[in-house]
Design a protein around this motif. Structure first.
Motif, PDB file in Angstrom:
ATOM      1  N   SER A 204      -5.720  -4.853   3.335  1.00  0.00           N
ATOM      2  CA  SER A 204      -6.136  -3.510   4.114  1.00  0.00           C
ATOM      3  C   SER A 204      -7.538  -3.582   4.103  1.00  0.00           C
ATOM      4  O   SER A 204      -8.383  -4.222   3.428  1.00  0.00           O
ATOM      5  N   THR A 205      -7.970  -2.796   5.263  1.00  0.00           N
ATOM      6  CA  THR A 205      -9.358  -2.572   5.363  1.00  0.00           C
ATOM      7  C   THR A 205      -9.907  -1.249   5.182  1.00  0.00           C
ATOM      8  O   THR A 205     -10.982  -0.730   5.457  1.00  0.00           O
ATOM      9  N   LEU A 206      -9.028  -0.517   4.388  1.00  0.00           N
ATOM     10  CA  LEU A 206      -9.378   1.010   4.052  1.00  0.00           C
ATOM     11  C   LEU A 206     -10.179   0.912   2.921  1.00  0.00           C
ATOM     12  O   LEU A 206     -10.172   0.030   2.076  1.00  0.00           O
ATOM     13  N   THR A 207     -10.694   1.997   2.779  1.00  0.00           N
ATOM     14  CA  THR A 207     -11.534   2.228   1.413  1.00  0.00           C
ATOM     15  C   THR A 207     -10.636   2.547   0.251  1.00  0.00           C
ATOM     16  O   THR A 207      -9.365   2.663   0.457  1.00  0.00           O
ATOM     17  N   ARG A 208     -11.009   2.375  -0.820  1.00  0.00           N
ATOM     18  CA  ARG A 208     -10.426   2.523  -1.952  1.00  0.00           C
ATOM     19  C   ARG A 208      -9.640   3.780  -2.127  1.00  0.00           C
ATOM     20  O   ARG A 208      -8.437   4.047  -2.252  1.00  0.00           O
ATOM     21  N   ALA A 209     -10.468   4.911  -1.965  1.00  0.00           N
ATOM     22  CA  ALA A 209     -10.022   6.198  -1.679  1.00  0.00           C
ATOM     23  C   ALA A 209      -8.973   6.478  -0.671  1.00  0.00           C
ATOM     24  O   ALA A 209      -7.887   7.136  -1.005  1.00  0.00           O
ATOM     25  N   ASN A 210      -9.309   6.043   0.475  1.00  0.00           N
ATOM     26  CA  ASN A 210      -8.353   6.241   1.542  1.00  0.00           C
ATOM     27  C   ASN A 210      -7.058   5.435   1.092  1.00  0.00           C
ATOM     28  O   ASN A 210      -5.882   5.806   1.497  1.00  0.00           O
ATOM     29  N   PHE A 211      -7.073   4.252   0.693  1.00  0.00           N
ATOM     30  CA  PHE A 211      -5.769   3.312   0.293  1.00  0.00           C
ATOM     31  C   PHE A 211      -4.957   4.184  -0.699  1.00  0.00           C
ATOM     32  O   PHE A 211      -3.739   4.295  -0.298  1.00  0.00           O
ATOM     33  N   CYS A 212      -5.677   4.825  -1.758  1.00  0.00           N
ATOM     34  CA  CYS A 212      -4.868   5.695  -2.781  1.00  0.00           C
ATOM     35  C   CYS A 212      -4.282   6.686  -2.007  1.00  0.00           C
ATOM     36  O   CYS A 212      -3.246   7.190  -2.438  1.00  0.00           O
ATOM     37  N   ALA A 213      -5.087   7.389  -1.274  1.00  0.00           N
ATOM     38  CA  ALA A 213      -4.512   8.508  -0.503  1.00  0.00           C
ATOM     39  C   ALA A 213      -3.418   8.305   0.268  1.00  0.00           C
ATOM     40  O   ALA A 213      -2.319   8.720   0.375  1.00  0.00           O
ATOM     41  N   LEU A 214      -3.255   6.904   0.888  1.00  0.00           N
ATOM     42  CA  LEU A 214      -2.202   6.618   1.942  1.00  0.00           C
ATOM     43  C   LEU A 214      -1.070   6.187   1.096  1.00  0.00           C
ATOM     44  O   LEU A 214       0.131   6.577   1.386  1.00  0.00           O
ATOM     45  N   LYS A 215      -1.122   5.564  -0.051  1.00  0.00           N
ATOM     46  CA  LYS A 215      -0.026   5.134  -0.897  1.00  0.00           C
ATOM     47  C   LYS A 215       0.309   6.279  -1.820  1.00  0.00           C
ATOM     48  O   LYS A 215       1.268   6.091  -2.389  1.00  0.00           O
ATOM     49  N   GLY A 216      -0.402   7.324  -1.985  1.00  0.00           N
ATOM     50  CA  GLY A 216      -0.051   8.472  -2.967  1.00  0.00           C
ATOM     51  C   GLY A 216      -0.126   8.088  -4.481  1.00  0.00           C
ATOM     52  O   GLY A 216       0.624   8.389  -5.186  1.00  0.00           O
ATOM     53  N   ILE A 217      -1.245   7.168  -4.650  1.00  0.00           N
ATOM     54  CA  ILE A 217      -1.492   6.769  -6.118  1.00  0.00           C
ATOM     55  C   ILE A 217      -3.012   7.422  -6.568  1.00  0.00           C
ATOM     56  O   ILE A 217      -3.869   7.426  -5.793  1.00  0.00           O
TER      57      ILE A 217
END
Length: 305
Positions: A204-217
């Motif tokens: 993934s190239t998303l930031t950590r916050a965006n990745f967690c928001a995308l995965k719901g974690i």
């Protein structure tokens, strides 16, 4: 109330005048005030009351069994159940008066005569026994058949209970196996989800916050799940890795020695296969006795034609 009339208890007998003898002096007479007084209405002294024996104690069935085995060991202390004679309770009261009460003997005898061991003895014993262990009458065939029927009923109940217990145990085992399979499937699904999360995070190239928001974690749980997924991936790689190959094997390693068979020596000093047991080696036999020794350097003899 009796038919014989009796005088009332409060009626006192008439006093009898006491006249001193004529030949005694007046000083010998006992004054009326000093004379022993007799209770009114008691002409004679009442007899002493007989001691009342103490009432027998109430015994539990276990205490009653121990006491009966002590008093009548031939019947109740034989170590095995024996069919007792009819109306044995009256014999016990006659032989041991004042020890057992009816409330103590009845529960014990009921428990004793309804036990499985007693019913078996009632079926197989030839006769009944008295308190001294002597034969006391034949067993009625009605009683014998009733005991056999009760034993069969108890055996059927026991087998049904055992079958129910086995069925319950099998059902519990099936439930446990189904729960274990469900738990294993849930663990496998969670492991696959963690593996997919790790692959997605690595690519993934998303930031950590965006990745967690995308995965719901939650960001606090991301590191733990990623680390666990990484450990599981390393474990799978270790399991799929083939074992290390061994180097080229020598002839001795390729040919294992059979159990109980000595290893054959190798080299020039090893004995030949044609050596006879108990004799010299094949290379040290020496010249044959039927031909003379050949001088060194001489040509071998030609065969005769």
């Amino acid at each position: 109330m009796t038919d014989t009339p009796t005088a009332p208890e409060d009626a006192d007998p008439e006093p009898t005048p006491q006249t001193p003898p004529a030949d005694l002096p007046d000083t010998a007479a006992v004054p009326a005030a000093d004379a022993p007084a007799t209770p009114p209405g008691d002409a004679t002294a009442a007899p002493a009351a007989a001691p009342v024996p103490p009432a027998p104690l109430e015994l539990s069935p276990a205490a009653c069994a121990a006491r009966l085995a002590e008093l009548f060991p031939a019947l109740f202390g034989a170590g095995r159940a024996l069919p007792i004679k009819l109306r044995i309770q009256s014999d016990i009261q006659l032989r041991a008066p004042g020890i057992f009460t009816r409330r103590s003997l009845s529960p014990f005898l009921h428990r004793y005569t309804t036990s499985t061991a007693y019913l078996k003895a009632l079926v197989h014993a030839p006769h009944r026994f008295d308190l001294d262990g002597a034969p006391a009458g034949e067993i009625d065939e009605v009683h014998r058949q009733a005991a056999a029927a009760e034993l069969e009923r108890r055996r059927s109940l026991f087998e049904a209970r055992r079958a129910a217990e086995r069925a319950a145990a099998n059902e519990a085992r099936r439930h446990a196996e189904a729960a274990a399979r469900q738990q294993h499937a849930a663990e496998e699904a969670a492991r696959r989800e963690r593996a997919a999360l790790l692959r997605a995070y690595e690519s993934s190239t998303l930031t950590r916050a965006n990745f967690c928001a995308l995965k719901g974690i939650a960001e606090a749980d991301l590191d733990g799940q990623l680390h666990q997924a990484w450990l599981e991936r390393e474990q799978r790689a270790q399991e799929m890795r083939p074992p290390p190959e061994r180097g080229p094997q020598t002839r001795d390693e390729k040919r294992p020695v059979e159990a109980g068979r000595p290893e054959r020596p190798q080299g020039r000093d090893a004995p030949r296969h044609d050596a006879r047991p108990g004799g010299p080696p094949a290379g040290d036999r020496g010249p044959r006795p039927d031909r003379p020794p050949r001088p060194r350097g001489a040509a071998p003899p030609k065969p005769a034609r």
